[in-house]
Design a protein around this motif. Structure first.
Motif, short mmCIF file in Angstrom:
data_model
loop_
_atom_site.label_atom_id
_atom_site.label_comp_id
_atom_site.label_asym_id
_atom_site.label_seq_id
_atom_site.Cartn_x
_atom_site.Cartn_y
_atom_site.Cartn_z
N HIS A 1 56.52 8.76 -73.35
CA HIS A 1 55.49 8.75 -72.33
C HIS A 1 55.97 9.47 -71.07
O HIS A 1 57.16 9.60 -70.83
CB HIS A 1 55.10 7.31 -71.96
N THR B 1 50.62 11.53 -74.70
CA THR B 1 49.97 12.57 -75.50
C THR B 1 50.40 12.40 -76.94
O THR B 1 51.60 12.33 -77.23
CB THR B 1 50.36 13.97 -75.00
N GLY C 1 51.49 8.21 -68.78
CA GLY C 1 50.63 9.06 -69.59
C GLY C 1 51.21 9.22 -70.98
O GLY C 1 52.43 9.22 -71.15
N GLN D 1 49.28 16.33 -79.71
CA GLN D 1 48.84 17.35 -78.75
C GLN D 1 47.51 17.00 -78.09
O GLN D 1 46.85 17.87 -77.53
CB GLN D 1 48.75 18.73 -79.42
N ARG D 2 47.15 15.72 -78.13
CA ARG D 2 45.92 15.28 -77.46
C ARG D 2 46.25 14.21 -76.43
O ARG D 2 46.85 13.18 -76.77
CB ARG D 2 44.93 14.70 -78.48
N PRO D 3 45.90 14.43 -75.17
CA PRO D 3 46.14 13.39 -74.16
C PRO D 3 45.32 12.14 -74.48
O PRO D 3 44.10 12.22 -74.67
CB PRO D 3 45.68 14.04 -72.85
N ARG E 1 46.21 9.36 -68.89
CA ARG E 1 47.21 9.87 -67.94
C ARG E 1 47.02 9.19 -66.59
O ARG E 1 45.96 8.63 -66.29
CB ARG E 1 47.12 11.39 -67.79
N ASP E 2 48.10 9.22 -65.82
CA ASP E 2 48.09 8.69 -64.45
C ASP E 2 47.63 7.24 -64.38
O ASP E 2 46.86 6.85 -63.49
CB ASP E 2 47.20 9.55 -63.54
N GLY F 1 40.02 8.34 -70.41
CA GLY F 1 41.35 8.90 -70.19
C GLY F 1 42.16 8.25 -69.09
O GLY F 1 43.18 8.80 -68.66
#
Length: 251
Positions: free
Chosen positions: A55, A12, A10, A15-17, A20-21, A209
């Motif tokens: 990451h 970011t 993941g 401050q914005r993803p 992820r995963d 995402g």
């Protein structure tokens, strides 16, 4: 044999993803096209896999030392303007640096490899020309040749065929497919879904995402997934000349 293992990755940024995963394994013999809409994080994903960005999760490449990484994976970033007034032959020969002791001249066997790569990319006529004087497409081919000269088990490239004319786009995809068929692996981001469908052995669709789909091109480029990820309709079929994928309309 797994050449890249990614587990629960993941990133970011600001401050914005971004995603992820994300988990997948890349094996010898695969030519993987990383596809997805603009802003999905394709470049970010590859840079994170390489350990070039902070990451979460694990990447087998980022766990390697810098020297081991350079002998395991060749990386071709998206930015590829050449500002140095050195010859194309010298640019391509730089790909051999990870395999040479500091200060050692290029051995004869390495010179043979550099010559072969220059010919394979159709750059013989530009061998002695200053790379900074080439067109954008010619510079791209010189940098692809440098990555090939690195002769690593894995090649990762960020939109390597962007800016090439159709003939060189096709020939480059054929070269990458041959690399995979020879037992190495290639992972590249690509926006041309038609070329991806035709040449890649596997597609990873990054959207919303994370990984929206991962599999053979015909299983990823379905009408439902293409509409969901890209907002388009498309025609995808098998022809006597091989698979053809043609975007049609915005939905």
């Amino acid at each position: 044999m797994s050449l890249l293992s990614v587990q629960n990755l993941g990133v970011t940024l600001r401050q914005r993803p971004v995603f992820r995963d994300v988990s997948f394994d890349l094996h010898a013999g695969e030519f993987v096209g990383l596809i997805g809409p603009n802003g999905a994080g394709k470049t970010t994903l590859m840079r994170a896999c390489l350990g070039l960005l902070p990451h979460a999760g694990q990447s087998s490449l980022s766990a390697l030392s810098l020297a081991e990484r350079a002998r395991t994976v060749a990386w071709m970033p998206q930015a590829r303007e050449i500002a140095w007034p050195v010859s194309v032959e010298r640019i391509v020969a730089l790909g051999r640096l990870p395999h040479l002791p500091a200060g050692q001249a290029l051995p004869p066997a390495d010179k043979v490899l550099v010559d072969a790569v220059i010919s394979r990319l159709g750059l013989d006529a530009f061998r002695d020309r200053a790379a900074s004087r080439l067109s954008g497409g010619e510079q791209a081919r010189a940098l692809i040749a440098r990555a090939l000269a690195q002769d690593t088990p894995l090649l990762m490239a960020d939109e390597p065929i962007a800016g090439l004319d159709p003939a060189h786009q096709i020939s480059t995809m054929q070269v990458f497919r041959q690399i995979a068929d020879d037992g190495r692996a290639v992972m590249m981001s690509i926006h041309d879904l038609g070329l991806a469908a035709r040449h890649c052995t596997r597609l990873i669709l990054l959207a919303e995402g994370g990984i929206l789909a991962d599999g053979a091109p015909q299983d990823v480029l379905t009408a439902a997934l293409v509409a969901r990820a890209f907002g388009i309709t498309a025609w995808h079929g098998d022809t006597p000349d091989g698979p053809v994928f043609q975007p049609l309309e915005v939905v």
